[in-house]
Design a protein around this motif. Sequence first.
Motif, PDB file in Angstrom:
ATOM      1  N   ALA A 175       0.828  -1.203   0.000  1.00 19.99           N
ATOM      2  CA  ALA A 175       0.000   0.000   0.000  1.00 19.99           C
ATOM      3  C   ALA A 175       0.864   1.254   0.000  1.00 19.99           C
ATOM      4  CB  ALA A 175      -0.898  -0.007   1.233  1.00 19.99           C
ATOM      5  N   ASP A 176       0.315   2.304  -0.545  1.00 22.17           N
ATOM      6  CA  ASP A 176       0.869   3.642  -0.365  1.00 22.17           C
ATOM      7  C   ASP A 176      -0.293   4.624  -0.458  1.00 22.17           C
ATOM      8  OD1 ASP A 176       0.485   4.695  -3.007  1.00 22.17           O
ATOM      9  OD2 ASP A 176       2.425   3.984  -3.661  1.00 22.17           O
ATOM     10  N   ALA A 177      -0.019   5.898  -0.296  1.00 21.08           N
ATOM     11  CA  ALA A 177      -1.085   6.904  -0.207  1.00 21.08           C
ATOM     12  C   ALA A 177      -1.970   6.969  -1.451  1.00 21.08           C
ATOM     13  CB  ALA A 177      -0.488   8.270   0.091  1.00 21.08           C
ATOM     14  N   SER A 178      -1.451   6.601  -2.619  1.00 22.76           N
ATOM     15  CA  SER A 178      -2.228   6.708  -3.856  1.00 22.76           C
ATOM     16  C   SER A 178      -2.979   5.418  -4.202  1.00 22.76           C
ATOM     17  CB  SER A 178      -1.315   7.096  -5.021  1.00 22.76           C
ATOM     18  OG  SER A 178      -0.401   6.046  -5.308  1.00 22.76           O
ATOM     19  N   LEU A 179      -2.800   4.365  -3.404  1.00 28.35           N
ATOM     20  CA  LEU A 179      -3.383   3.059  -3.708  1.00 28.35           C
ATOM     21  C   LEU A 179      -4.369   2.618  -2.628  1.00 28.35           C
ATOM     22  CD1 LEU A 179      -0.140   1.197  -4.847  1.00 28.35           C
ATOM     23  CD2 LEU A 179      -1.797   2.437  -6.267  1.00 28.35           C
ATOM     24  N   SER A 180      -5.301   1.764  -3.035  1.00 26.87           N
ATOM     25  CA  SER A 180      -6.297   1.211  -2.122  1.00 26.87           C
ATOM     26  C   SER A 180      -6.301  -0.304  -2.253  1.00 26.87           C
ATOM     27  CB  SER A 180      -7.687   1.752  -2.464  1.00 26.87           C
ATOM     28  OG  SER A 180      -7.729   3.148  -2.306  1.00 26.87           O
ATOM     29  N   PRO A 181      -6.706  -1.006  -1.202  1.00 28.89           N
ATOM     30  CA  PRO A 181      -6.743  -2.466  -1.277  1.00 28.89           C
ATOM     31  C   PRO A 181      -7.850  -2.957  -2.216  1.00 28.89           C
ATOM     32  CG  PRO A 181      -7.613  -1.722   0.829  1.00 28.89           C
ATOM     33  CD  PRO A 181      -7.086  -0.514   0.119  1.00 28.89           C
ATOM     34  N   VAL A 182      -7.525  -3.980  -2.977  1.00 27.30           N
ATOM     35  CA  VAL A 182      -8.516  -4.682  -3.795  1.00 27.30           C
ATOM     36  C   VAL A 182      -8.887  -5.934  -3.005  1.00 27.30           C
ATOM     37  CG1 VAL A 182      -8.962  -5.875  -5.973  1.00 27.30           C
ATOM     38  CG2 VAL A 182      -7.617  -3.757  -5.956  1.00 27.30           C
TER      39      VAL A 182
ATOM     40  N   ALA B 121      -4.401  -1.121  -5.825  1.00 24.87           N
ATOM     41  CA  ALA B 121      -4.580  -0.470  -7.125  1.00 24.87           C
ATOM     42  C   ALA B 121      -5.109   0.942  -6.885  1.00 24.87           C
ATOM     43  CB  ALA B 121      -5.538  -1.286  -7.984  1.00 24.87           C
ATOM     44  N   ARG B 122      -5.327   1.641  -7.972  1.00 28.07           N
ATOM     45  CA  ARG B 122      -5.842   3.011  -7.890  1.00 28.07           C
ATOM     46  C   ARG B 122      -7.355   3.001  -8.054  1.00 28.07           C
ATOM     47  NH1 ARG B 122      -2.209   7.187  -8.438  1.00 28.07           N
ATOM     48  NH2 ARG B 122      -3.944   8.473  -9.114  1.00 28.07           N
ATOM     49  N   LYS B 123      -8.036   3.846  -7.295  1.00 25.54           N
ATOM     50  CA  LYS B 123      -9.485   3.999  -7.455  1.00 25.54           C
ATOM     51  C   LYS B 123      -9.803   4.831  -8.692  1.00 25.54           C
ATOM     52  CE  LYS B 123     -11.145   3.353  -2.775  1.00 25.54           C
ATOM     53  NZ  LYS B 123     -11.967   3.895  -1.685  1.00 25.54           N
TER      54      LYS B 123
ATOM     55  N   VAL C 148     -15.072 -19.345  -8.722  1.00 25.72           N
ATOM     56  CA  VAL C 148     -14.211 -18.273  -9.225  1.00 25.72           C
ATOM     57  C   VAL C 148     -14.139 -17.136  -8.212  1.00 25.72           C
ATOM     58  CG1 VAL C 148     -14.633 -18.827 -11.651  1.00 25.72           C
ATOM     59  CG2 VAL C 148     -16.078 -17.162 -10.515  1.00 25.72           C
ATOM     60  N   HIS C 149     -13.208 -16.224  -8.455  1.00 28.58           N
ATOM     61  CA  HIS C 149     -13.011 -15.094  -7.556  1.00 28.58           C
ATOM     62  C   HIS C 149     -13.746 -13.851  -8.044  1.00 28.58           C
ATOM     63  CE1 HIS C 149      -9.676 -17.622  -6.127  1.00 28.58           C
ATOM     64  NE2 HIS C 149      -9.936 -17.028  -4.982  1.00 28.58           N
ATOM     65  N   PHE C 150     -14.084 -13.005  -7.085  1.00 27.76           N
ATOM     66  CA  PHE C 150     -14.693 -11.704  -7.325  1.00 27.76           C
ATOM     67  C   PHE C 150     -13.818 -10.663  -6.632  1.00 27.76           C
ATOM     68  CE2 PHE C 150     -17.398  -8.371  -5.405  1.00 27.76           C
ATOM     69  CZ  PHE C 150     -17.812  -7.749  -6.561  1.00 27.76           C
ATOM     70  N   TYR C 151     -13.569  -9.547  -7.325  1.00 29.96           N
ATOM     71  CA  TYR C 151     -12.690  -8.512  -6.807  1.00 29.96           C
ATOM     72  C   TYR C 151     -13.403  -7.163  -6.785  1.00 29.96           C
ATOM     73  CZ  TYR C 151      -9.172 -11.987  -7.975  1.00 29.96           C
ATOM     74  OH  TYR C 151      -8.447 -13.149  -8.065  1.00 29.96           O
ATOM     75  N   THR C 152     -13.165  -6.392  -5.731  1.00 34.32           N
ATOM     76  CA  THR C 152     -13.690  -5.032  -5.647  1.00 34.32           C
ATOM     77  C   THR C 152     -12.720  -4.150  -4.876  1.00 34.32           C
ATOM     78  OG1 THR C 152     -15.549  -3.618  -4.995  1.00 34.32           O
ATOM     79  CG2 THR C 152     -15.077  -5.517  -3.575  1.00 34.32           C
ATOM     80  N   ILE C 153     -12.637  -2.898  -5.265  1.00 36.78           N
ATOM     81  CA  ILE C 153     -11.825  -1.922  -4.546  1.00 36.78           C
ATOM     82  C   ILE C 153     -12.699  -1.100  -3.596  1.00 36.78           C
ATOM     83  CG2 ILE C 153     -11.987   0.025  -6.163  1.00 36.78           C
ATOM     84  CD1 ILE C 153      -8.858   0.269  -5.818  1.00 36.78           C
ATOM     85  N   SER C 154     -13.997  -1.246  -3.744  1.00 35.41           N
ATOM     86  CA  SER C 154     -14.961  -0.477  -2.964  1.00 35.41           C
ATOM     87  C   SER C 154     -15.183  -1.102  -1.580  1.00 35.41           C
ATOM     88  CB  SER C 154     -16.293  -0.404  -3.717  1.00 35.41           C
ATOM     89  OG  SER C 154     -17.325   0.019  -2.864  1.00 35.41           O
TER      90      SER C 154
END
Length: 119
Positions: A19-26, A65-67, A36-42
């Motif tokens: 992580a860093d300040a410009s990225l968010s966890p997926v 990743a970036r929002k 199967v897998h499902f991914y969200t950044i929200s």
Amino acid sequence: ASLPMYQYEGAAFQASTTADASLSPVHRFFNVRTGVHFYTISEAERDYVRSVYPAFQFEGTSWYARKTAGGGSVPMFRFFNTITGAHFYTISAQERDYVITAYPQFKHEGEAYNVWSNR
């Protein structure tokens, strides 16, 4: 080797493992019904899925990743297959457009988050 109907195409994109300040966890879920897998950044979507869909097992953070666009990132497009209940992801705008045109069972859900291209 055990699933000959699949052809390995290589890494589809790059994301960060830290992580860093410009990225968010997926956030990653495993759908026990579809396998199967499902991914969200929200965070809101993560919390909703956890509270409403017991078939989706929460597995934690997959990557960062970036929002929004920036830093050379590209959008990750997300589709929902209305027949199988699985999700499909691509960073290719050409592939996105083809799927929208050729496969009506895939509901385009828009940009999921932003990652970096391998190309």
